[in-house]
Design an enzyme around this catalytic site. Sequence first.
Site, PDB file in Angstrom:
ATOM      1  N   ARG A   1       0.827  -1.202   0.000  1.00 19.17           N
ATOM      2  CA  ARG A   1       0.000   0.000   0.000  1.00 19.17           C
ATOM      3  C   ARG A   1       0.867   1.261   0.000  1.00 19.17           C
ATOM      4  NH1 ARG A   1      -5.337  -1.803   0.887  1.00 19.17           N
ATOM      5  NH2 ARG A   1      -6.676  -0.111   1.549  1.00 19.17           N
TER       6      ARG A   1
ATOM      7  N   ARG B   1     -21.485  -0.145  -2.089  1.00 20.10           N
ATOM      8  CA  ARG B   1     -20.930  -1.500  -1.928  1.00 20.10           C
ATOM      9  C   ARG B   1     -21.560  -2.245  -0.747  1.00 20.10           C
ATOM     10  NH1 ARG B   1     -14.557  -2.195  -1.959  1.00 20.10           N
ATOM     11  NH2 ARG B   1     -14.591  -1.027  -0.021  1.00 20.10           N
TER      12      ARG B   1
ATOM     13  N   ARG C   1     -19.648  -2.281   4.807  1.00 16.73           N
ATOM     14  CA  ARG C   1     -18.421  -2.191   5.604  1.00 16.73           C
ATOM     15  C   ARG C   1     -18.434  -0.926   6.452  1.00 16.73           C
ATOM     16  NH1 ARG C   1     -13.269  -3.364   1.829  1.00 16.73           N
ATOM     17  NH2 ARG C   1     -12.546  -1.583   3.045  1.00 16.73           N
TER      18      ARG C   1
END
Length: 217
Positions: free
Chosen positions: A88, A127, A160
Amino acid sequence: MRIVFLGAPGSGKGTQAQRLTADFSMVQLSTGDLLREAVRAGTPLGLQAKKRMDAGELVSDDIVLALIREKLGSPELRGGFILDGFPRNVSQAQALEPVLAETGQRIDAVVLIDVDLDILMKRLTGRRTCSVTGKLLNIHFSPQAEIDACLQAGGELLQRADDNEQTIGNRLRVYREQTEPLVQHYQRAGQLRVVDGEGTADEVYARLVNALGLRAK
Ligand code: AMP
């Protein structure tokens, strides 16, 4: 094949990795999933990671490297793997090399899934994950039949914790500042392949399989 997936949050890395692992004998290694698992299990590592995840910031390199090192040694990865969400930042990429070398492995390809910022926002806010099948869905984009299939199986559409607007904004900023420099890093190393990540999941998958030189299933 050993692959690194690069791409902003919402670029479709997870969806595409799930599909690639279903079609080819590879294992998906998502540091985000591993961390969420540690948070759910309430491990000391999970407790330490949770605050930063909730804020959309990166968890410390030490924690993530410990998770990755443990997994990369496992025999189930013999058929290949996809690193989804790792590395990352540049220091994680540099740390990955010796970890792989210890087990005689190396990365074959780095794929950037490229998506415009305004589309990313819609993908992230919409999402959901089906609580029964684990399938990734999107309330803005998924066919109604796929959403109904989850609900009819008794599933719930779970969002999430870090898919709220404020945290999403932060995650996109962190991506631009810390992860995007990896694009140049891997470009210079001659390892980068760029895939247009816009359009349907099927379209992106076809481009991805092609870019990796795999034969479509
Ligand atoms: P993801 O599921 O990949 O979007 O990751 C969710 C969150 O987990 C990120 O916002 C970070 O807080 C943390 N995370 C995942 N992968 C890494 C990583 N390689 N380095 C640091 N933090 C990570």
